[in-house]
Motif scaffolding. Sequence first.
Motif: not given
Length: 442
Positions: A172-180
């Motif tokens: 959970g970034n402050t501006d987006a949900l990201v994945r790796v």
Amino acid sequence: MRKHILIVLGLILLVIAGGVTYLAWPDTAELSVDQVAGKLPKITDPRIQTIPTVKVAKVVGWQNGTMPTPAAGLKVQSFATGLDHPRWMYRLPNGDVLVAETNSPPREGGGITGWVMKVLMGRAGAGVPSANRITLLRDANGDGVAETKSVFMTGLNSPFGMTLLDGQLYIGNTDALVRVPYTEGATKITAKPELVIKLNPGGNHWARNVITAADGKTLYVGVGSSSNIAENGMDAEKYRANILQVWPKDKNWRIYAAGLRNPNGMAINPKSGGLWTVANERDMLGSDLAPDYMTQVEFGDNFGWPWYYWGGYPDSRVEPKNPALQQYAKRPDYALGPHVAALGLTFSADAKLGAKFANGAFVGEHGSWNRKPVSGYKVVYVPFGDTGFPAANAKPVDVLGGFLNKDGDAQGRPVGVITDKTGGLLVADDVGNVIWRVSAGR
């Protein structure tokens, strides 16, 4: 002559009004924290503040080998030191611990809110750039100390929550949900994060937590409000003060629950599979209001923010009014006390801290800024009953204290709480820059 008399009377009234304001400020608590905690907290009349009570413990750090104070029958040691604002943790399947070293992105805005936030961040040791880093801690020999500390991932934007699902690490970034992509045992990830969904950034509550739902298919993402009581308008609160449910495979989402000013810590109750959260309530209603809380959250719930608190008490400051919501505003299950800044939450399912701490939840309380005297600045335990909810007459039990020294200065401030692979409780101390480990014994 009459005109001069009216002017003098006006000045006298102004002085009297100023004196009354001075005497009433800062607002001092009339109740103990325990009186505003539990299943049936005492809810007093609000004491609305135009000039906020600002009382936050000055950060001095841990000096001369000092450490927090554990509850009787428990002991504490440092699991990892030398970190840069460690706020949140996630335990990987192999027992490694990921730590988000993170802080607020640069803040904008002026006025009284901007001034308050600048004062608070400076005094509380939070006014430094975010490291934007996830660090891996490994305790291979199980002695309660991480002998390995290495950079796991960089290039993030005020990262916070982390969770695994189907071979992907979600952040959970402050501006987006990201994945790796993630492979078990990996010690470093260099892959470019893939966007799952965008999240609205900015404002007061920047941290975005993410956990895996009990169904093993979806994710829950907590997105706090941009403001105290939507004073900048509801357009600035779009898709905020919400818990979102995300279908990561399709990159779809919906609002799962609303009216939660800052649902930071989230956890799945291991007995029921239900979603629970702790939430920070509003400020500037006085030192006794409103209680932060812990509650079960179900689809469609609305907890009333910004119009209502504690299940229907109206906040007269909020415009426009929303009378239709009052009867539907859900009352939380358990109050944690006023202004304690409840952020961390984990259940005691695999904790090994003795029978007293075997059926309940641990809560990291970061500590107040809008109460005199201060509240929070500790880790507490909430006992649960056989129903899967907090016990009827239970009050929060101190697990780890001593974050304030004898002068009232903050040596540290607890945030995230998780259990480690051997049943100890790990506590992220974001201004002490330490991960503490609490275990059974003396």
